[in-house]
Design a protein around this motif. Structure first.
Motif, PDB file in Angstrom:
ATOM      1  N   ILE A 146       0.861  -1.186   0.000  1.00 30.91           N
ATOM      2  CA  ILE A 146       0.000   0.000   0.000  1.00 30.91           C
ATOM      3  C   ILE A 146       0.898   1.237   0.000  1.00 30.91           C
ATOM      4  N   PRO A 147       1.220   1.764  -1.184  1.00 30.49           N
ATOM      5  CA  PRO A 147       2.057   2.966  -1.259  1.00 30.49           C
ATOM      6  C   PRO A 147       1.344   4.169  -0.648  1.00 30.49           C
ATOM      7  N   ALA A 148       2.116   5.111  -0.144  1.00 26.67           N
ATOM      8  CA  ALA A 148       1.556   6.286   0.525  1.00 26.67           C
ATOM      9  C   ALA A 148       0.655   7.103  -0.392  1.00 26.67           C
ATOM     10  N   GLU A 149       0.929   7.078  -1.698  1.00 22.45           N
ATOM     11  CA  GLU A 149       0.150   7.919  -2.609  1.00 22.45           C
ATOM     12  C   GLU A 149      -1.236   7.360  -2.925  1.00 22.45           C
ATOM     13  N   VAL A 150      -1.524   6.117  -2.536  1.00 18.11           N
ATOM     14  CA  VAL A 150      -2.844   5.536  -2.805  1.00 18.11           C
ATOM     15  C   VAL A 150      -3.876   6.208  -1.900  1.00 18.11           C
ATOM     16  N   PRO A 151      -4.913   6.855  -2.483  1.00 17.79           N
ATOM     17  CA  PRO A 151      -5.858   7.603  -1.647  1.00 17.79           C
ATOM     18  C   PRO A 151      -7.001   6.787  -1.059  1.00 17.79           C
ATOM     19  N   LEU A 152      -7.293   5.623  -1.630  1.00 19.15           N
ATOM     20  CA  LEU A 152      -8.437   4.832  -1.162  1.00 19.15           C
ATOM     21  C   LEU A 152      -7.981   3.434  -0.759  1.00 19.15           C
ATOM     22  N   VAL A 153      -8.193   3.094   0.506  1.00 20.08           N
ATOM     23  CA  VAL A 153      -7.928   1.748   0.992  1.00 20.08           C
ATOM     24  C   VAL A 153      -9.267   1.105   1.339  1.00 20.08           C
ATOM     25  N   ILE A 154      -9.542  -0.028   0.708  1.00 18.49           N
ATOM     26  CA  ILE A 154     -10.775  -0.771   0.945  1.00 18.49           C
ATOM     27  C   ILE A 154     -10.416  -1.997   1.771  1.00 18.49           C
ATOM     28  N   THR A 155     -10.964  -2.090   2.965  1.00 16.01           N
ATOM     29  CA  THR A 155     -10.700  -3.246   3.807  1.00 16.01           C
ATOM     30  C   THR A 155     -12.009  -3.959   4.079  1.00 16.01           C
ATOM     31  N   GLU A 156     -12.016  -5.273   3.914  1.00 15.29           N
ATOM     32  CA  GLU A 156     -13.262  -6.022   4.104  1.00 15.29           C
ATOM     33  C   GLU A 156     -13.065  -7.119   5.137  1.00 15.29           C
ATOM     34  N   GLY A 157     -14.113  -7.337   5.946  1.00 14.06           N
ATOM     35  CA  GLY A 157     -14.025  -8.355   6.972  1.00 14.06           C
ATOM     36  C   GLY A 157     -15.329  -8.492   7.735  1.00 14.06           C
ATOM     37  N   ASN A 158     -15.430  -9.565   8.478  1.00 12.69           N
ATOM     38  CA  ASN A 158     -16.674  -9.883   9.163  1.00 12.69           C
ATOM     39  C   ASN A 158     -17.005  -8.944  10.315  1.00 12.69           C
ATOM     40  N   TYR A 159     -15.997  -8.521  11.069  1.00 10.03           N
ATOM     41  CA  TYR A 159     -16.252  -7.958  12.398  1.00 10.03           C
ATOM     42  C   TYR A 159     -15.961  -6.462  12.508  1.00 10.03           C
ATOM     43  N   LEU A 160     -16.024  -5.744  11.417  1.00  8.01           N
ATOM     44  CA  LEU A 160     -15.627  -4.337  11.407  1.00  8.01           C
ATOM     45  C   LEU A 160     -16.544  -3.440  12.234  1.00  8.01           C
ATOM     46  N   LEU A 161     -17.746  -3.918  12.534  1.00  4.92           N
ATOM     47  CA  LEU A 161     -18.717  -3.095  13.263  1.00  4.92           C
ATOM     48  C   LEU A 161     -18.972  -3.584  14.685  1.00  4.92           C
ATOM     49  N   VAL A 162     -18.191  -4.543  15.135  1.00  6.18           N
ATOM     50  CA  VAL A 162     -18.364  -5.076  16.488  1.00  6.18           C
ATOM     51  C   VAL A 162     -17.913  -4.026  17.506  1.00  6.18           C
ATOM     52  N   GLU A 163     -18.722  -3.827  18.547  1.00  4.72           N
ATOM     53  CA  GLU A 163     -18.440  -2.761  19.507  1.00  4.72           C
ATOM     54  C   GLU A 163     -17.787  -3.274  20.786  1.00  4.72           C
ATOM     55  N   GLN A 164     -16.758  -4.069  20.643  1.00  2.07           N
ATOM     56  CA  GLN A 164     -15.953  -4.468  21.790  1.00  2.07           C
ATOM     57  C   GLN A 164     -14.505  -4.155  21.453  1.00  2.07           C
ATOM     58  N   GLU A 165     -13.694  -3.985  22.483  1.00  4.67           N
ATOM     59  CA  GLU A 165     -12.272  -3.702  22.252  1.00  4.67           C
ATOM     60  C   GLU A 165     -11.576  -4.970  21.785  1.00  4.67           C
ATOM     61  N   PRO A 166     -10.608  -4.855  20.853  1.00  2.00           N
ATOM     62  CA  PRO A 166     -10.170  -3.632  20.179  1.00  2.00           C
ATOM     63  C   PRO A 166     -10.926  -3.332  18.895  1.00  2.00           C
ATOM     64  N   TRP A 167     -11.994  -4.093  18.620  1.00  2.00           N
ATOM     65  CA  TRP A 167     -12.727  -3.891  17.366  1.00  2.00           C
ATOM     66  C   TRP A 167     -13.356  -2.508  17.296  1.00  2.00           C
ATOM     67  N   LYS A 168     -13.758  -1.978  18.432  1.00  2.63           N
ATOM     68  CA  LYS A 168     -14.313  -0.628  18.451  1.00  2.63           C
ATOM     69  C   LYS A 168     -13.275   0.379  17.964  1.00  2.63           C
ATOM     70  N   ASP A 169     -12.017   0.164  18.340  1.00  2.00           N
ATOM     71  CA  ASP A 169     -10.938   1.038  17.869  1.00  2.00           C
ATOM     72  C   ASP A 169     -10.676   0.831  16.379  1.00  2.00           C
ATOM     73  N   ILE A 170     -10.859  -0.398  15.912  1.00  5.00           N
ATOM     74  CA  ILE A 170     -10.719  -0.674  14.478  1.00  5.00           C
ATOM     75  C   ILE A 170     -11.754   0.131  13.697  1.00  5.00           C
ATOM     76  N   ARG A 171     -12.993   0.114  14.169  1.00  4.86           N
ATOM     77  CA  ARG A 171     -14.048   0.892  13.500  1.00  4.86           C
ATOM     78  C   ARG A 171     -13.687   2.376  13.471  1.00  4.86           C
ATOM     79  N   ALA A 172     -13.053   2.870  14.529  1.00  7.11           N
ATOM     80  CA  ALA A 172     -12.720   4.285  14.614  1.00  7.11           C
ATOM     81  C   ALA A 172     -11.695   4.717  13.561  1.00  7.11           C
ATOM     82  N   GLN A 173     -10.939   3.785  13.013  1.00  7.90           N
ATOM     83  CA  GLN A 173      -9.959   4.116  11.972  1.00  7.90           C
ATOM     84  C   GLN A 173     -10.609   4.269  10.591  1.00  7.90           C
ATOM     85  N   LEU A 174     -11.819   3.765  10.453  1.00  8.51           N
ATOM     86  CA  LEU A 174     -12.476   3.712   9.144  1.00  8.51           C
ATOM     87  C   LEU A 174     -13.386   4.924   8.944  1.00  8.51           C
TER      88      LEU A 174
END
Length: 208
Positions: A120-148
């Motif tokens: 993932i070069p720095a100049e790429v403006p869009l990063v698409i990440t896919e996964g099952n648990y991106l919206l789970v509200e427990q730590e550390p998944w809650k922090d993962i959601r906060a990055q998106l």
């Protein structure tokens, strides 16, 4: 695969890229819903070098870690991922202060993650990440959601989703009894948990 709903979502996504900053888009959904297919399709809607797909599956715990433990019988469950490692990767991608960041990729033919397989070069403006648990509200998944910046939830008919799962398991050597047991056990338990996170999504995407 195109529809007015998806056309609108892609157009809105393009608009967010005009500011020059990096956007991290998450795609969540139950197993077999078509997350990876949608992510790959989305990447193709942009010119080469503008988008990269970074699946959460690269952070599966290795078989050497889970073999001989109860986790092996639940591979794919939320506690069979290195969530801390995934969070660290996303934070690096948000900072965008390295010339290139390398991410792992899960190879189904090996049933193992392979380190440093996605650049993932720095100049790429869009990063698409896919996964099952991106919206789970427990730590550390809650922090993962906060990055998106945004998370889309993929909706797929239950019968089609289960057919895809059965075909996937069959392609990797599971016999019928094993496929049915896995689909009714770990796959279904994961799907129920993931479906409960649906209301937290920014967009619902109906995908075939």
């Amino acid at each position: 695969m195109d529809s007015p709903e998806i056309t609108e979502a892609v157009a809105a996504l393009r608009q967010t890229l005009h500011g020059g900053r990096r956007i991290l888009l998450g795609i969540a959904g139950a197993p077999g819903s078509g997350k990876s297919t949608l992510a790959a399709w989305l990447q193709q809607q942009f010119e080469p070098g503008l988008a990269v797909v970074v699946p959460m599956d690269g952070y599966h715990l290795g078989n050497a870690i889970i073999e001989g433990t109860p986790l092996r019988l639940r591979k794919g469950a939320i506690d069979t991922f290195d969530a801390g490692g995934y969070l660290s990767l996303l934070r690096r991608l948000v900072r965008r202060d390295e010339p290139v960041v390398y991410a792992p990729e899960f190879r189904r033919t090996l049933d193992e993650p392979v380190a440093a397989s996605i650049a993932i070069p720095a100049e790429v403006p869009l990063v698409i990440t896919e996964g099952n648990y991106l919206l789970v509200e427990q730590e550390p998944w809650k922090d993962i959601r906060a990055q998106l910046d945004e998370v889309w939830f993929v909706e797929t008919a239950q019968t089609l989703r289960l057919q895809r799962l059965a075909a996937r398991h069959m392609s990797f050597g599971m016999d019928r009894a094993a496929r049915e047991a896995w689909a009714a056990g770990p796959d279904e338990a994961n799907a129920v948990r993931i479906q409960a996170t649906r209301p937290a999504a920014d967009r619902l995407i109906h995908w075939l």
